[in-house]
Design an enzyme around this catalytic site. Structure first.
Site, short mmCIF file in Angstrom:
data_model
loop_
_atom_site.label_atom_id
_atom_site.label_comp_id
_atom_site.label_asym_id
_atom_site.label_seq_id
_atom_site.Cartn_x
_atom_site.Cartn_y
_atom_site.Cartn_z
N ASP A 13 0.81 -1.22 0.00
CA ASP A 13 0.00 0.00 0.00
C ASP A 13 0.85 1.27 0.00
O ASP A 13 0.46 2.29 0.56
CB ASP A 13 -0.98 0.00 1.20
N LYS A 16 1.80 1.96 -5.07
CA LYS A 16 2.39 1.38 -6.29
C LYS A 16 1.49 1.60 -7.48
O LYS A 16 1.94 1.85 -8.58
CB LYS A 16 2.58 -0.13 -6.13
N GLY A 40 -4.96 -5.67 -3.77
CA GLY A 40 -6.14 -4.91 -4.17
C GLY A 40 -5.69 -3.55 -4.64
O GLY A 40 -4.91 -2.90 -3.96
N HIS A 41 -6.11 -3.15 -5.81
CA HIS A 41 -5.85 -1.76 -6.16
C HIS A 41 -7.02 -1.17 -6.93
O HIS A 41 -7.72 -1.85 -7.65
CB HIS A 41 -4.51 -1.56 -6.86
N GLN A 223 1.93 -6.56 -3.19
CA GLN A 223 2.45 -6.60 -1.81
C GLN A 223 3.78 -5.82 -1.78
O GLN A 223 3.89 -4.82 -2.48
CB GLN A 223 2.59 -8.04 -1.31
N ASP A 332 2.08 14.93 0.00
CA ASP A 332 0.99 15.83 0.42
C ASP A 332 0.32 15.34 1.70
O ASP A 332 -0.06 16.13 2.56
CB ASP A 332 -0.05 15.96 -0.71
P1 IMP Z 1 -1.98 -13.19 2.84
O1 IMP Z 1 -1.17 -12.71 1.67
O2 IMP Z 1 -3.46 -13.05 2.64
O3 IMP Z 1 -1.60 -14.57 3.25
O4 IMP Z 1 -1.64 -12.25 4.08
C1 IMP Z 1 -0.36 -12.28 4.71
C2 IMP Z 1 0.03 -10.89 5.22
O5 IMP Z 1 0.30 -10.04 4.10
C3 IMP Z 1 -1.04 -10.18 6.03
O6 IMP Z 1 -0.40 -9.43 7.04
C4 IMP Z 1 -1.72 -9.28 5.01
O7 IMP Z 1 -2.33 -8.18 5.62
C5 IMP Z 1 -0.53 -8.87 4.15
N1 IMP Z 1 -0.91 -8.55 2.75
C6 IMP Z 1 -1.21 -9.43 1.76
N2 IMP Z 1 -1.49 -8.79 0.62
C7 IMP Z 1 -1.31 -7.47 0.85
C8 IMP Z 1 -1.42 -6.30 0.01
O8 IMP Z 1 -1.69 -6.35 -1.19
N3 IMP Z 1 -1.16 -5.09 0.64
C9 IMP Z 1 -0.82 -5.01 1.96
N4 IMP Z 1 -0.71 -6.09 2.75
C10 IMP Z 1 -0.95 -7.31 2.22
MG MG Z 2 -3.02 -2.58 -2.36
#
Ligand code: IMP
Ligand code: MG
Length: 437
Positions: A13, A16, A40-41, A223, A332
């Site tokens: 987050d 990106k 998720g974006h 990630q 910002d």
């Molecule tokens: P998992 O990928 O669902 O197994 O989650 C493992 C860890 O990675 C957790 O702490 C999630 O919150 C974090 N995580 C997984 N995908 C994302 C992402 O796209 N953005 C931020 N954190 C993520």
């Molecule tokens: Mg994201």
């Protein structure tokens, strides 16, 4: 010709999406190489809002090839929902999926929830999308790949073995009734297979062909470095190689093809999920940044944990990814504060640490040592946008000093500075793709 990777340097987050969106406009091919529906974006284009999980960021451009590489795990239901959003506005994206992509099955989702429940203090706070169990099965050579969906007899046989095993595992180990029958899953996934078939292609070969034809390719990280299964803060990360090396293994192109690795750095720290976060702000300052930045998870809606920028993490990300450039975001958001802090190093057992130790128990004991900076004013959206046109020199002097300090400490030059949410709110100091005529 350039092959460039955009990677998150922190816990995800970082913004990106905005950086990827900028470069995707100039790329011929955009590649996803890790993760799955945990990512998720949100992309806003032409006044329309799209919420994506799997599809690469080039999908809104019909002329670009969008690759879902072998390092990704695919949840077909979510993938078709994303296609549905595009179809609703008449976009038919050009997507190619590697037959080596592993499938997230319904039992993986059940297993994710059950396993997290048993991990106690070691639970990572996953997105419960079945990511960990799917990658575990891949490594254990139990997994089912997209290509196997196209071979109905093989698929049926593998599903039978796995379904029998998972029902037993869930019941006898975790006390969870998994009620979806083998027949039901078989029917559902056979149907998915028919719909996926037209997208399946040898994506590694597409990339190797692109290399010989001197195309511009963007590898879109999901990630981030600190969530990498090997280099992240184990076990509080995700289950794939999210760092730059994963772009090669997760897509089928060798490391010598890569020209640029751009690390996205949010000018403060945030994370969702569990694990130590040395610079965390459990106070009004943290809450103020969370509110100003709208720091709530895109996939799960959870409030993100907030902290000051952490240089040990950034130095480490520079080494692990081989960063050639930095893309700062959210300048910002961090504005309007009297004082801004940066953690320059940690102290642990009387020693000064410039990068994080390997063990999370050691990280939890690290004392962050801060350097204070005078804050810069919030000049308002219009003036920030004017800065985007005026370049780095038009930024508030204190903000420039902050960014230059960080870039100097990690020894990586600044390529991009984000000063707002829109496409226009971006200062680009260095282009990586040659502009097309
Ligand atoms: P998992 O990928 O669902 O197994 O989650 C493992 C860890 O990675 C957790 O702490 C999630 O919150 C974090 N995580 C997984 N995908 C994302 C992402 O796209 N953005 C931020 N954190 C993520
Ligand atoms: Mg994201």
């Amino acid at each position: 010709m350039t092959f460039a990777i955009v990677v998150g340097t922190q816990w995800g987050d970082e913004g990106k999406g905005k950086v990827v969106d900028y470069y995707a406009a100039q790329a011929d091919i955009v590649v996803r190489y890790c993760g799955g529906a945990n990512a998720g974006h949100t992309i806003v284009s032409g006044g329309r809002k799209f919420a994506f999980h799997h599809v690469p960021s080039g999908v809104l451009y019909p002329e670009k090839i969008n690759i879902i590489g072998n390092g990704v795990v695919l949840e077909p239901k979510k993938f078709f929902e994303e296609l549905g959003q595009l179809d609703a506005v008449g976009i038919k994206p050009n997507i190619k999926i590697s037959p080596r992509v592993h499938l997230v099955m319904p039992y993986h989702v059940a297993q994710d929830g059950a396993e997290e429940g048993r991990k106690g203090a070691l639970a990572a706070g996953t997105t419960k999308r079945g990511i960990g169990p799917c990658y575990s099965d891949k490594a254990a050579r139990f997994g089912i790949r997209v290509g196997e969906l196209l071979q109905p007899e093989l698929f049926r046989e593998k599903l039978h073995t796995m379904h029998t095993l998972k029902v037993k595992l869930l019941k006898e180990v975790y006390g969870v009734d998994f009620t979806q029958s083998e027949d039901e899953i078989c029917k559902l996934y056979t149907e998915y297979g028919k719909r996926l078939a037209p997208f399946v292609a040898d994506t590694g070969e597409i990339l190797s062909d692109a290399l010989s034809k001197k195309k511009q390719v963007l590898f879109e990280g999901a990630q981030a470095t600190m969530l990498d299964i090997d280099h992240g803060m184990y076990p509080f990360g995700t289950s794939s190689n999210t760092s730059a090396g994963g772009a090669c293994t997760g897509s089928g192109i060798g490391p010598t093809a890569i020209d640029e690795v751009i690390g996205v750095v949010k000018v403060y720290t945030s994370r969702v999920g569990a694990g130590p976060l040395p610079t965390e702000l459990n106070d009004a300052t943290g809450q103020a940044i969370r509110d100003k930045g709208g720091e709530y998870g895109t996939t799960t809606g959870r409030p993100r944990r907030i902290g000051w920028l952490d240089l040990p993490t950034l130095r480490y990300a520079a080494h692990v990814n081989g960063l050639t450039g930095l893309a700062f975001t959210r300048l910002d958001t961090l504005s309007g504060m009297q004082k801004v802090q940066v953690c320059t190093h940690y102290e642990l057992d009387g020693k000064k640490l410039l990068i994080p130790p390997a063990s999370y128990t050691d990280i939890a004991r690290c004392r962050p040592i801060y350097k204070s900076f005078a804050g810069w004013d919030d000049i308002g959206a219009d003036k920030w946008r004017a800065c985007a046109k005026g370049g780095m020199k038009s930024l508030p002097a204190r903000a420039q000093a902050y960014l230059k300090f960080i870039s100097g400490e990690v020894r990586v030059p600044i390529y991009v500075i984000g000063v707002g949410a829109g496409r226009e709110d971006t200062i680009v100091l260095k282009e990586v793709f040659s502009k097309k005529a």
